[in-house]
Design a protein around this motif. Structure first.
Motif, PDB file in Angstrom:
ATOM      1  N   THR A  36       0.808  -1.223   0.000  1.00 10.05           N
ATOM      2  CA  THR A  36       0.000   0.000   0.000  1.00 10.05           C
ATOM      3  C   THR A  36       0.843   1.277   0.000  1.00 10.05           C
ATOM      4  O   THR A  36       0.293   2.357  -0.207  1.00 10.05           O
ATOM      5  N   ASP A  37       2.145   1.149   0.180  1.00  9.85           N
ATOM      6  CA  ASP A  37       3.013   2.334   0.114  1.00  9.85           C
ATOM      7  C   ASP A  37       2.993   2.979  -1.263  1.00  9.85           C
ATOM      8  O   ASP A  37       3.361   4.144  -1.406  1.00  9.85           O
ATOM      9  N   ILE A  38       2.562   2.229  -2.297  1.00  9.15           N
ATOM     10  CA  ILE A  38       2.539   2.797  -3.655  1.00  9.15           C
ATOM     11  C   ILE A  38       1.222   3.512  -3.943  1.00  9.15           C
ATOM     12  O   ILE A  38       1.031   4.020  -5.042  1.00  9.15           O
ATOM     13  N   VAL A  39       0.343   3.561  -2.949  1.00 15.83           N
ATOM     14  CA  VAL A  39      -0.938   4.249  -3.109  1.00 15.83           C
ATOM     15  C   VAL A  39      -0.830   5.625  -2.464  1.00 15.83           C
ATOM     16  O   VAL A  39      -0.486   5.749  -1.289  1.00 15.83           O
ATOM     17  N   ALA A  40      -1.116   6.652  -3.239  1.00 17.73           N
ATOM     18  CA  ALA A  40      -1.069   8.029  -2.744  1.00 17.73           C
ATOM     19  C   ALA A  40      -2.245   8.287  -1.799  1.00 17.73           C
ATOM     20  O   ALA A  40      -3.203   7.499  -1.742  1.00 17.73           O
ATOM     21  N   ALA A  41      -2.201   9.395  -1.102  1.00 19.17           N
ATOM     22  CA  ALA A  41      -3.246   9.750  -0.143  1.00 19.17           C
ATOM     23  C   ALA A  41      -4.624   9.836  -0.791  1.00 19.17           C
ATOM     24  O   ALA A  41      -5.637   9.527  -0.150  1.00 19.17           O
ATOM     25  N   ASP A  42      -4.664  10.201  -2.076  1.00 19.47           N
ATOM     26  CA  ASP A  42      -5.961  10.310  -2.766  1.00 19.47           C
ATOM     27  C   ASP A  42      -6.445   8.977  -3.339  1.00 19.47           C
ATOM     28  O   ASP A  42      -7.466   8.910  -4.008  1.00 19.47           O
ATOM     29  N   GLY A  43      -5.693   7.894  -3.098  1.00 20.74           N
ATOM     30  CA  GLY A  43      -6.097   6.572  -3.544  1.00 20.74           C
ATOM     31  C   GLY A  43      -5.572   6.172  -4.910  1.00 20.74           C
ATOM     32  O   GLY A  43      -5.792   5.049  -5.351  1.00 20.74           O
ATOM     33  N   THR A  44      -4.889   7.083  -5.584  1.00 21.12           N
ATOM     34  CA  THR A  44      -4.323   6.776  -6.896  1.00 21.12           C
ATOM     35  C   THR A  44      -2.907   6.225  -6.729  1.00 21.12           C
ATOM     36  O   THR A  44      -2.348   6.211  -5.628  1.00 21.12           O
ATOM     37  N   LEU A  45      -2.355   5.795  -7.825  1.00 26.36           N
ATOM     38  CA  LEU A  45      -1.004   5.253  -7.823  1.00 26.36           C
ATOM     39  C   LEU A  45       0.019   6.358  -7.600  1.00 26.36           C
ATOM     40  O   LEU A  45      -0.030   7.400  -8.258  1.00 26.36           O
ATOM     41  N   ASP A  46       0.940   6.137  -6.684  1.00 24.72           N
ATOM     42  CA  ASP A  46       2.053   7.059  -6.450  1.00 24.72           C
ATOM     43  C   ASP A  46       3.179   6.642  -7.396  1.00 24.72           C
ATOM     44  O   ASP A  46       4.005   5.790  -7.073  1.00 24.72           O
ATOM     45  N   ARG A  47       3.185   7.216  -8.583  1.00 23.88           N
ATOM     46  CA  ARG A  47       4.126   6.821  -9.627  1.00 23.88           C
ATOM     47  C   ARG A  47       5.579   7.035  -9.218  1.00 23.88           C
ATOM     48  O   ARG A  47       6.460   6.237  -9.565  1.00 23.88           O
ATOM     49  N   ALA A  48       5.838   8.099  -8.494  1.00 30.65           N
ATOM     50  CA  ALA A  48       7.212   8.358  -8.043  1.00 30.65           C
ATOM     51  C   ALA A  48       7.675   7.252  -7.101  1.00 30.65           C
ATOM     52  O   ALA A  48       8.830   6.813  -7.163  1.00 30.65           O
ATOM     53  N   MET A 130      11.762  16.668 -12.374  1.00 30.06           N
ATOM     54  CA  MET A 130      12.419  15.488 -11.818  1.00 30.06           C
ATOM     55  C   MET A 130      13.879  15.802 -11.530  1.00 30.06           C
ATOM     56  O   MET A 130      14.483  16.662 -12.171  1.00 30.06           O
ATOM     57  N   ALA A 131      14.444  15.080 -10.592  1.00 30.80           N
ATOM     58  CA  ALA A 131      15.869  15.220 -10.288  1.00 30.80           C
ATOM     59  C   ALA A 131      16.682  14.637 -11.439  1.00 30.80           C
ATOM     60  O   ALA A 131      16.318  13.604 -12.024  1.00 30.80           O
ATOM     61  N   GLU A 132      17.781  15.296 -11.761  1.00 30.02           N
ATOM     62  CA  GLU A 132      18.620  14.835 -12.872  1.00 30.02           C
ATOM     63  C   GLU A 132      19.073  13.392 -12.665  1.00 30.02           C
ATOM     64  O   GLU A 132      19.078  12.592 -13.609  1.00 30.02           O
ATOM     65  N   ALA A 133      19.429  13.024 -11.458  1.00 31.80           N
ATOM     66  CA  ALA A 133      19.887  11.655 -11.185  1.00 31.80           C
ATOM     67  C   ALA A 133      18.783  10.640 -11.476  1.00 31.80           C
ATOM     68  O   ALA A 133      19.054   9.546 -11.990  1.00 31.80           O
ATOM     69  N   ASP A 134      17.546  10.993 -11.154  1.00 35.55           N
ATOM     70  CA  ASP A 134      16.420  10.092 -11.430  1.00 35.55           C
ATOM     71  C   ASP A 134      16.209   9.924 -12.936  1.00 35.55           C
ATOM     72  O   ASP A 134      15.929   8.826 -13.410  1.00 35.55           O
TER      73      ASP A 134
END
Length: 182
Positions: A36-48, A130-134
């Motif tokens: 569930t850590d990949i679920v954002a507070a709004d219930g959608t996928l936390d892509r980051a 996005m961060a350059e390293a990412d």
């Protein structure tokens, strides 16, 4: 720009985002695998969060691909079947064409939109924040520029202006019109 000319675009990234919406089987399978850590507070996928997991762990990346790629492929085939009896030009927009081994599909031609990686990095950092390293990590996990260019029938150079891009798209559209119909 090809859609403006009348092409039907079947966009793998857009399909992926659709299939990763809450309540969809792909979303559910991802939550089951990654938690569930990949679920954002709004219930959608936390892509980051998903990206942070899969770009740091090759097994996790493979698991994600096994969840997502078959579903996206099936939806792409379904959408292509809906166009089979038309005379529409259909463009598959598949950013990971080489990586996903979809090149085995029957394409009339392959167009690669190419850009110097350093320009791409600057654009992504500037436009998406996005961060350059990412960004560099994501590029490192993709097929090389040389691998993408090797499968191309036509190459569009995206390092110039919008006008340069539009001129090249016009040339590619003229080429598409010469390809045999299905």
């Amino acid at each position: 720009m090809l859609a403006e000319k009348g092409a039907v675009i079947i966009d793998a990234d857009a399909i992926t985002r659709e299939l990763q919406q809450p309540g969809q089987p792909v979303f559910d399978a991802m939550v089951e695998r990654f938690g569930t850590d990949i679920v954002a507070a709004d219930g959608t996928l936390d892509r980051a969060r998903v990206a942070a997991i899969v770009f740091a762990d090759e097994d996790a990346k493979k698991d994600l691909e096994h969840i997502v790629h078959p579903a996206v492929g099936a939806e792409m085939v379904k959408r292509m079947a809906a166009e089979a009896e038309t005379d529409h030009v259909v463009v598959y927009d598949v950013p990971l064409l080489v990586e996903a081994a979809r090149r085995a599909m029957e394409f009339k031609g392959v167009i690669v939109v190419d850009i110097d990686p350093e320009i791409a990095i600057r654009r992504v950092v500037g436009q998406r924040g996005m961060a350059e390293a990412d960004v560099r990590a994501r590029i490192a996990n993709q097929a090389s520029r040389e691998e993408r260019l090797a499968v191309a029938d036509r190459v569009i150079d995206n390092s110039g202006t919008r006008e340069d891009l539009r001129r090249q798209v016009d040339e590619v559209w003229a080429w598409i019109q010469t390809l045999p119909q299905a």
